[in-house]
Design an enzyme around this catalytic site. Structure first.
Site, short mmCIF file in Angstrom:
data_model
loop_
_atom_site.label_atom_id
_atom_site.label_comp_id
_atom_site.label_asym_id
_atom_site.label_seq_id
_atom_site.Cartn_x
_atom_site.Cartn_y
_atom_site.Cartn_z
N ALA A 1 0.77 -1.12 0.16
CA ALA A 1 0.01 0.04 0.20
C ALA A 1 0.82 1.21 0.02
CB ALA A 1 -0.75 0.00 1.11
N THR A 2 1.92 1.32 0.56
CA THR A 2 3.22 2.49 0.58
C THR A 2 3.23 2.86 -0.90
OG1 THR A 2 3.97 1.75 2.84
CG2 THR A 2 5.25 3.28 1.31
N ASN B 1 -6.33 3.24 10.44
CA ASN B 1 -5.45 2.21 10.89
C ASN B 1 -5.44 2.30 12.50
OD1 ASN B 1 -3.98 4.31 9.59
ND2 ASN B 1 -2.37 3.64 11.08
N GLN C 1 -6.70 -0.98 5.23
CA GLN C 1 -7.39 -1.57 6.46
C GLN C 1 -8.67 -1.97 6.25
OE1 GLN C 1 -6.10 -2.16 9.53
NE2 GLN C 1 -4.04 -1.12 9.11
N SER D 1 -3.14 -3.62 0.43
CA SER D 1 -2.00 -4.21 0.94
C SER D 1 -2.23 -5.70 1.29
CB SER D 1 -1.44 -3.52 2.01
OG SER D 1 -0.43 -4.19 2.58
N HIS E 1 -0.51 -8.07 3.21
CA HIS E 1 -0.20 -8.54 4.65
C HIS E 1 -1.30 -7.96 5.64
CE1 HIS E 1 1.95 -5.07 6.57
NE2 HIS E 1 2.07 -4.49 5.54
N THR F 1 10.19 -7.34 -12.46
CA THR F 1 9.73 -8.83 -12.93
C THR F 1 8.60 -9.09 -11.54
OG1 THR F 1 12.07 -9.67 -13.54
CG2 THR F 1 10.37 -11.08 -12.69
N CYS G 1 2.97 3.86 17.24
CA CYS G 1 2.41 3.69 16.15
C CYS G 1 3.02 2.36 15.13
CB CYS G 1 2.12 4.73 15.23
SG CYS G 1 3.61 5.66 14.81
C1 LIG Z 1 -0.35 -0.88 6.41
C2 LIG Z 1 -1.13 0.36 5.77
C3 LIG Z 1 -0.10 1.04 4.94
C4 LIG Z 1 1.19 0.21 4.41
O1 LIG Z 1 1.00 -0.56 3.73
P1 LIG Z 1 2.34 -1.69 3.28
O2 LIG Z 1 1.82 -2.83 2.29
O3 LIG Z 1 2.96 -2.08 4.39
O4 LIG Z 1 3.14 -0.80 2.44
C5 LIG Z 1 -0.85 1.86 4.11
N1 LIG Z 1 -1.90 2.58 4.62
C6 LIG Z 1 -2.34 1.88 5.62
C7 LIG Z 1 -3.97 2.45 6.04
C8 LIG Z 1 -2.01 0.78 6.50
O5 LIG Z 1 -2.80 0.35 7.38
#
Ligand SMILES: *Cc1c(COP(=O)(O)O)cnc(C)c1O
Length: 406
Positions: free
Chosen positions: A76-77, A156, A184, A204, A206, A245, A331
């Site tokens: 997500a970053t 989050n 989230q 994201s 994870h 890739t 955090c």
């Molecule tokens: C965890 C999170 C991110 C970052 O996601 P990554 O996949 O770890 O880069 C961004 N935004 C929110 C709201 C998150 O909870």
């Protein structure tokens, strides 16, 4: 009380374990089906490509998009960076304007500030003490040069769910694009890019029981068709939006995780909300001076964020080594600092510093919730007995109340 296995993990907003079914789906793509999805001349490449396209359909289906609108990223970053920088740097305007909220994740706020330093205009919309953005504030902040509004779907830290449909409507009416960081929200609440007028959406893996290091960005292709500047150039993968890739096993993991999350959402939502509500009620009944941070509703079913008056949450968590929770001062970032989210809700330093975030997850049981309650009741009461400051505050509070009653 029943025995539970420790350590107990209740920090699912930080990350989640990989679901066994997700891992099973991924494994063959490390060792047997290891082809490069871009290799078009042999079966290894075709198999990898088929797996990637299946995952792309799974991700698209989960949010009501088409597969061509999904670009795989590292998380997500990166998705947030690609959406925000990619759009703002592609604008024809001399000084394009960006609107974000004060409670965005750092992965939105930092790229936004970066752009502001290099010639973009940035408006950071405040939130009320419930932690919810007022769409009217966004409407008032818009100018002729506004290019993008970026408001997260769910927060989050306090789990509050933003009125994204209304925001999407306002954006659409004014011809402004709307991005939402849904890291989230996906898998916990239904999100549909068409119903909600979303133009760009970050995911994201994870955070939904998938592997770390993979995510996606939804980029609307019709009404309107969006164009972004790539942030990583190279072999032209992912329709040139994101070269490199493709990590096939991770992509397969993301797709599987999304499908499982959507399938289990309705039952999990009910189960987790019940556990969360029990946790909240028990803690508030058994520990004096506990306040809820953020609105009770609308809120993610698995989120709870409480402040314990007079406490330093870091000290509380250090005392409970076999329970994984998160404090408002650490955090989720690599650089610990007092939560900008709780401060944006207008809370004073003491409330921010005494906050604890609970993030329930798929494997948590009611016995674990009971254990966490017992441990917290014990720890907070013990620390408070040892804290002269808390007793003085209590005394002052009591005097204040009697003066008010007079
Ligand atoms: C965890 C999170 C991110 C970052 O996601 P990554 O996949 O770890 O880069 C961004 N935004 C929110 C709201 C998150 O909870």
């Amino acid at each position: 009380m029943k025995r539970v296995q420790t350590p107990i993990y209740m920090d699912h907003h930080a990350t989640t374990p990989v679901d066994q079914r997700v891992l099973d789906a991924m494994l063959p793509f490390f060792t047997e089906q290891y082809g490069n999805a871009a290799s078009t001349s042999h079966v290894f490449g075709w198999t990898a490509d088929e797996a990637v396209e299946r995952a792309r359909r799974q991700v698209a289906e989960a949010i009501g998009a088409t597969p061509q609108e999904i670009v795989f990223t590292s998380g997500a970053t990166e998705s947030n960076n690609l959406a925000i920088k990619g759009l703002l740097t592609n604008s024809k305007s001399e000084r394009p304007h960006l609107i974000v909220s004060a409670i965005e994740h750092r992965a939105v706020l930092d790229p936004a500030r970066h752009l502001a330093e290099s010639g973009c205009d940035l408006t950071i919309i405040p939130v009320n003490e419930s932690g919810i953005v007022n769409p009217g504030d966004i409407a008032r902040a818009m100018t002729d040069r506004t290019v993008l509004i970026s408001i997260m779907t769910a927060n989050n830290e306090v789990g509050t769910i933003q009125p994204i449909r209304e925001i999407g409507c306002i954006a659409r009416e004014r011809g402004v694009l709307f991005h939402t960081d849904a890291a989230q929200a996906i898998g916990h609440i239904p999100v549909n890019v068409d119903d909600e007028n979303i133009d760009l959406l970050s995911i994201s893996a994870h955070k939904v029981y998938g592997p770390k290091g993979i995510g996606a960005l939804y980029i609307r292709r019709r009404r309107p068709r969006i164009r972004l500047n790539a942030q990583i150039d190279g072999g032209g993968h992912e329709r040139r939006y994101r070269s490199g890739t493709l990590p096939v096993p991770l992509i397969v993991g993301l797709g599987t995780a999304m499908t499982i999350a959507v399938e289990s959402m309705s039952t999990e939502t009910v189960r987790l909300a019940e556990l969360r509500d029990h946790l909240k009620t028990a803690l508030m009944e058994r520990i004096p001076d506990v306040v809820l941070n953020g609105a009770e509703s609308p809120r993610l079913p698995h989120n709870l964020n409480l402040s314990f008056a007079g406490m330093d949450s870091e000290s509380v968590l250090t005392e409970m080594r076999d329970i994984a929770l998160s404090s408002g001062s650490a955090c989720s970032s690599a650089e610990p600092e007092a939560s900008h989210v709780l401060r944006a809700l207008g809370y004073d330093e003491a409330r921010v510093k005494s906050s604890i975030r609970f993030g329930l997850g798929r494997a948590n049981t009611s016995d674990e919730v009971d254990y966490v309650v017992e441990q917290l009741v014990d720890t907070v009461n013990r620390l408070r007995r040892a804290s002269p400051r808390y007793r003085v505050d209590q005394h002052r509070e009591a005097n204040h109340l009697t003066t008010m009653e007079q």
